[in-house]
Design a protein around this motif. Structure first.
Motif, mmCIF file in Angstrom:
data_model
loop_
_atom_site.group_PDB
_atom_site.id
_atom_site.type_symbol
_atom_site.label_atom_id
_atom_site.label_comp_id
_atom_site.label_asym_id
_atom_site.label_seq_id
_atom_site.Cartn_x
_atom_site.Cartn_y
_atom_site.Cartn_z
ATOM 1 N N PHE A 6 44.656 49.198 46.082
ATOM 2 C CA PHE A 6 45.978 49.637 45.671
ATOM 3 C C PHE A 6 45.789 50.680 44.574
ATOM 4 O O PHE A 6 45.946 50.351 43.338
ATOM 5 N N THR A 7 45.544 51.785 44.911
ATOM 6 C CA THR A 7 45.300 52.963 44.107
ATOM 7 C C THR A 7 46.144 54.412 45.054
ATOM 8 O O THR A 7 46.313 54.355 46.076
ATOM 9 N N GLY A 8 46.446 55.241 44.107
ATOM 10 C CA GLY A 8 47.263 56.533 44.618
ATOM 11 C C GLY A 8 48.452 56.441 44.349
ATOM 12 O O GLY A 8 48.964 55.478 43.933
ATOM 13 N N ALA A 46 52.644 39.297 36.508
ATOM 14 C CA ALA A 46 52.212 39.483 35.086
ATOM 15 C C ALA A 46 50.955 39.774 34.592
ATOM 16 O O ALA A 46 50.839 40.460 33.614
ATOM 17 N N ARG A 47 49.996 39.498 35.449
ATOM 18 C CA ARG A 47 48.579 39.604 34.769
ATOM 19 C C ARG A 47 47.414 40.166 35.656
ATOM 20 O O ARG A 47 46.414 40.083 35.247
ATOM 21 N N TYR A 48 47.971 40.510 36.951
ATOM 22 C CA TYR A 48 46.680 40.935 37.680
ATOM 23 C C TYR A 48 46.078 42.388 37.109
ATOM 24 O O TYR A 48 46.913 43.146 36.954
ATOM 25 N N ASN A 49 44.773 42.400 37.056
ATOM 26 C CA ASN A 49 44.079 43.836 36.642
ATOM 27 C C ASN A 49 43.949 44.669 37.998
ATOM 28 O O ASN A 49 42.960 44.087 38.596
ATOM 29 N N TRP A 50 44.835 45.575 38.206
ATOM 30 C CA TRP A 50 44.586 46.109 39.681
ATOM 31 C C TRP A 50 43.619 47.283 39.615
ATOM 32 O O TRP A 50 43.029 47.475 40.422
ATOM 33 N N ARG A 51 43.332 47.771 38.285
ATOM 34 C CA ARG A 51 42.172 48.770 37.962
ATOM 35 C C ARG A 51 40.854 48.072 38.273
ATOM 36 O O ARG A 51 39.856 48.585 39.099
ATOM 37 N N ASN A 52 40.754 46.960 37.852
ATOM 38 C CA ASN A 52 39.413 46.044 38.162
ATOM 39 C C ASN A 52 39.370 45.120 39.417
ATOM 40 O O ASN A 52 38.497 44.429 39.732
ATOM 41 N N TYR A 100 38.883 35.804 39.261
ATOM 42 C CA TYR A 100 39.443 35.672 40.529
ATOM 43 C C TYR A 100 39.882 37.033 41.169
ATOM 44 O O TYR A 100 39.951 37.893 40.379
ATOM 45 N N ARG A 101 39.750 36.905 42.581
ATOM 46 C CA ARG A 101 40.290 38.267 43.171
ATOM 47 C C ARG A 101 41.096 37.742 44.157
ATOM 48 O O ARG A 101 40.936 36.619 44.738
ATOM 49 N N LEU A 102 42.178 38.314 44.583
ATOM 50 C CA LEU A 102 43.123 38.122 45.725
ATOM 51 C C LEU A 102 42.370 38.152 46.966
ATOM 52 O O LEU A 102 41.654 39.344 47.182
#
Length: 232
Positions: A6-8, A46-52, A100-102
Motif C-alpha cells: 500500500f504505497t504510491g 488506529a495503529r497499523y504501521n503501513w510503512r513497515n 504482526y502482519r496482515l
C-alpha cells in the motif's frame, strides 16, 4: 502469492478497500467472527504501521482500545493468528511487544464471495488489488539455490528450520524467494543458530538487511535463540 504493497498515489483508497474487505468478511460470519473483525478494523485503523507493514501494539493498549481486559486480548490475538488473518513476525519476549502482519491473501480469500454486496466498482478494484500468482524466479537463481542445498540432507518437514522457512514464505513471498529460500540449517546449539547461504554475498546481505524478519520467525521455532550466524 505476491500482493501489492500500500504505497504510491492510490495507497489511501487501497487501505479503505482493505478495511472494507475485512468488515464485509466479518459481517457475513458468525457473531464471534463479526466481533473479531470489528476489533481488527479498529486496531488497523488506529495503529497499523503501513510503512513497515506491521502491527506492534502492546496488549494493554489493545485492551484499552477494545474496552476489554488483557485476557480477552490474548484470546482474540490467538484466534486471529490461528485463522491466519494475522501473521506473527516476532514474539513478545523480554518486555518487547510482539509484531504482526496482515495476511492480505487470506483477507481477500475470506471477503471475495461478498465483494458484489459492496458494489461492482469495489469488485473491480479488488480484482486488480488481490494477490496474483508470482512469475517464476529466474532459472539461474533456482539452480544456484538447489545446488547449494543438494549436498546437504534436507531436514524433516515438521522440524524447526522448515517451519521457520514456511513462516518466512507466508510472511513475505518475494523476500523469501530472493534471500531466505537458499539458506540451509547447519546447527543450533546453546542459543546459536548456524545457517549456510549459497554465497558469501548472500550471507552478508541477509545479515546486513534482513536479519529482523529472519530472527523473529526463527525465534518462534528455536526456543532460547540468542544469535544467528550465516556462513557460505
Amino acid at each position: 502469492m505476491d500482493f501489492k504493497r500500500f504505497t504510491g498515489p492510490q495507497a489511501g483508497s487501497q487501505k479503505y478497500d482493505l478495511l472494507t474487505a475485512i468488515a464485509v468478511a466479518g459481517l457475513n460470519g458468525s457473531p464471534g467472527f463479526q466481533t473479531s473483525m470489528l476489533r481488527l478494523v479498529a486496531l488497523v485503523t488506529a495503529r497499523y504501521n503501513w510503512r513497515n507493514d506491521e502491527l506492534t501494539v502492546g496488549q494493554r493498549e489493545m485492551a484499552r482500545l477494545w474496552s476489554v481486559d488483557e485476557r480477552t486480548v490474548k484470546r482474540e490475538v490467538k484466534r486471529l493468528t490461528k485463522l491466519e488473518i494475522l501473521l506473527q513476525l516476532r514474539p513478545g519476549v523480554r518486555g518487547r511487544v510482539a509484531a504482526y502482519r496482515l495476511n492480505y491473501a487470506e483477507i481477500y480469500r475470506l471477503s471475495e464471495p461478498h465483494w458484489d454486496k459492496v458494489g461492482p466498482d469495489f469488485s473491480a478494484r479488488m480484482e486488480v488489488q488481490q494477490p496474483q500468482d508470482a512469475p517464476p524466479a529466474e532459472k539461474v537463481v533456482r539452480v544456484d539455490f538447489a545446488a547449494a542445498r543438494s549436498a546437504e540432507p534436507m531436514p524433516p518437514a515438521d522440524t524447526p528450520w522448515p517451519r521457520t522457512l514456511a513462516r518466512l514464505a507466508q510472511s513475505d513471498p518475494g523476500l523469501y524467494r530472493s534471500w531466505f529460500s537458499g539458506l540451509a540449517l547447519e546447527s543450533f546449539e546453546n542459543g546459536l543458530l548456524m545457517l549456510k547461504a549459497p554465497s558469501a554475498f548472500a550471507a552478508q546481505y541477509v545479515l546486513t538487511h534482513h536479519m529482523r524478519p529472519l530472527h523473529g520467525m526463527a525465534q518462534q521455532e528455536f526456543p532460547g535463540l540468542r544469535r544467528i550466524e550465516i556462513g557460505s
